[in-house]
Scaffold this motif. Structure first.
Motif, PDB file in Angstrom:
ATOM      1  N   ALA A  84      58.371  54.004  30.473  1.00 10.29           N
ATOM      2  CA  ALA A  84      58.367  52.598  30.624  1.00 10.29           C
ATOM      3  C   ALA A  84      56.489  52.157  30.410  1.00 10.29           C
ATOM      4  CB  ALA A  84      58.462  52.107  32.228  1.00 10.29           C
ATOM      5  N   LEU A  85      56.298  51.232  29.848  1.00  7.89           N
ATOM      6  CA  LEU A  85      54.995  50.861  29.462  1.00  7.89           C
ATOM      7  C   LEU A  85      54.446  49.369  30.186  1.00  7.89           C
ATOM      8  CD1 LEU A  85      52.874  51.645  27.315  1.00  7.89           C
ATOM      9  CD2 LEU A  85      53.847  50.104  25.668  1.00  7.89           C
ATOM     10  N   TYR A  86      53.709  49.477  31.115  1.00 11.21           N
ATOM     11  CA  TYR A  86      53.261  48.610  31.929  1.00 11.21           C
ATOM     12  C   TYR A  86      51.793  48.089  31.555  1.00 11.21           C
ATOM     13  CZ  TYR A  86      56.792  50.458  34.844  1.00 11.21           C
ATOM     14  OH  TYR A  86      57.971  51.101  35.233  1.00 11.21           O
ATOM     15  N   GLY A  87      51.561  46.717  32.064  1.00 10.40           N
ATOM     16  CA  GLY A  87      50.072  46.316  31.656  1.00 10.40           C
ATOM     17  C   GLY A  87      50.197  45.193  30.768  1.00 10.40           C
ATOM     18  N   LYS A 125      57.903  48.288  26.998  1.00 15.66           N
ATOM     19  CA  LYS A 125      58.469  49.416  26.057  1.00 15.66           C
ATOM     20  C   LYS A 125      59.683  48.449  25.175  1.00 15.66           C
ATOM     21  CE  LYS A 125      60.303  53.828  25.090  1.00 15.66           C
ATOM     22  NZ  LYS A 125      60.966  55.007  25.617  1.00 15.66           N
ATOM     23  N   GLY A 126      59.145  48.462  23.978  1.00 18.05           N
ATOM     24  CA  GLY A 126      60.264  48.116  23.133  1.00 18.05           C
ATOM     25  C   GLY A 126      60.563  46.498  22.881  1.00 18.05           C
ATOM     26  N   ALA A 127      59.516  45.912  23.924  1.00 19.27           N
ATOM     27  CA  ALA A 127      59.911  44.314  23.790  1.00 19.27           C
ATOM     28  C   ALA A 127      58.809  43.816  23.040  1.00 19.27           C
ATOM     29  CB  ALA A 127      59.545  43.894  25.306  1.00 19.27           C
ATOM     30  N   PHE A 131      47.355  49.173  28.210  1.00 21.63           N
ATOM     31  CA  PHE A 131      48.869  49.623  28.823  1.00 21.63           C
ATOM     32  C   PHE A 131      48.825  50.817  29.240  1.00 21.63           C
ATOM     33  CE2 PHE A 131      49.250  46.552  25.558  1.00 21.63           C
ATOM     34  CZ  PHE A 131      50.375  45.537  25.878  1.00 21.63           C
ATOM     35  N   VAL A 132      49.504  51.055  30.352  1.00 17.16           N
ATOM     36  CA  VAL A 132      49.809  52.453  31.269  1.00 17.16           C
ATOM     37  C   VAL A 132      51.372  52.701  30.854  1.00 17.16           C
ATOM     38  CG1 VAL A 132      49.557  53.713  33.219  1.00 17.16           C
ATOM     39  CG2 VAL A 132      47.998  51.815  32.718  1.00 17.16           C
ATOM     40  N   GLY A 147      52.167  59.071  31.665  1.00 16.00           N
ATOM     41  CA  GLY A 147      51.022  59.550  32.033  1.00 16.00           C
ATOM     42  C   GLY A 147      49.837  59.264  30.937  1.00 16.00           C
ATOM     43  N   TYR A 148      49.886  58.276  30.128  1.00 20.13           N
ATOM     44  CA  TYR A 148      48.791  58.049  29.249  1.00 20.13           C
ATOM     45  C   TYR A 148      48.575  56.738  29.157  1.00 20.13           C
ATOM     46  CZ  TYR A 148      52.361  56.288  25.860  1.00 20.13           C
ATOM     47  OH  TYR A 148      53.416  55.634  25.160  1.00 20.13           O
ATOM     48  N   GLY A 149      47.340  56.004  28.912  1.00 23.37           N
ATOM     49  CA  GLY A 149      46.851  54.756  28.661  1.00 23.37           C
ATOM     50  C   GLY A 149      46.729  54.574  27.199  1.00 23.37           C
ATOM     51  N   LEU A 150      46.876  53.096  26.766  1.00 28.48           N
ATOM     52  CA  LEU A 150      46.518  52.748  25.572  1.00 28.48           C
ATOM     53  C   LEU A 150      45.516  51.590  25.831  1.00 28.48           C
ATOM     54  CD1 LEU A 150      46.863  52.996  22.496  1.00 28.48           C
ATOM     55  CD2 LEU A 150      48.863  51.548  22.912  1.00 28.48           C
TER      56      LEU A 150
END
Length: 178
Positions: free
Chosen positions: A104-107, A119-121, A137-138, A142-145
């Motif tokens: 999942a990709l949050y933030g 994620k994918g949206a 994004f987190v 376990g990684y951030g962008l």
């Protein structure tokens, strides 16, 4: 830091020569050991915690573990010439492909779209009255962008554009609504 990489893409050599101000306020970082391996096809940078691969032919890149296991890879990017408040600028489109299907990709800020997992949206990253862009994004992996970019950007742009640049017809900087 061995777990931080800063990657910069430019639409042209002229844009790179102009430079820009970064969203990252910190300018001094501790020295980090890294290795660079270059071939005619790609450039690989590896630290003790992370790896990065840049493909020369396409400009695509990927991030991974030090053993080169890909975590996140470029799924498409482009710079579209436009004008912003009377000055030449670019719209930036970027898509990423994660290798973990359950990730999942949050933030990303505060949006009025009802989504939590991006994620994918498709996400248009531009300030509006009730929407605030915070380009970090987190991942649940376990990684951030940090998307260190002032331009109107799209994360995971939709496949069918609602607005097409007339630049495709040879007239840079104008848009055509469909």
């Amino acid at each position: 830091a061995a777990n931080v990489l800063r990657i910069t893409k430019w639409p042209s050599a002229a844009a790179k020569a102009k430079g820009r101000i970064s969203l990252v306020a910190k300018t001094e970082w501790p020295e980090t050991r890294f290795e660079v391996h270059e071939s005619p096809e790609e450039i690989k940078v590896t630290t003790s915690d992370v790896s990065f691969t840049f493909t020369r032919a396409t400009g695509a890149n990927s991030f991974g573990t030090p053993s080169q296991q890909v975590i996140l890879e470029d799924a498409g990017h482009s710079f579209i010439a436009t004008e912003d408040m009377g000055k030449a600028s670019h719209q930036v489109l970027q898509s990423w492909r994660a290798t973990n299907p359950s990730e999942a990709l949050y933030g990303g800020g505060s949006y009025q779209n009802g989504l939590v997992n991006y994620k994918g949206a498709p996400l248009s990253m531009i300030q509006f009255n009730l929407e605030a862009v915070v380009p970090f994004f987190v991942s649940s992996s376990g990684y951030g962008l940090l998307w260190d970019n002032y331009a109107w950007s799209y994360l995971n742009p939709p496949k069918d554009a609602l607005v097409k640049p007339i630049a495709e017809k040879g007239q840079s900087g104008e848009v055509e609504f469909q």
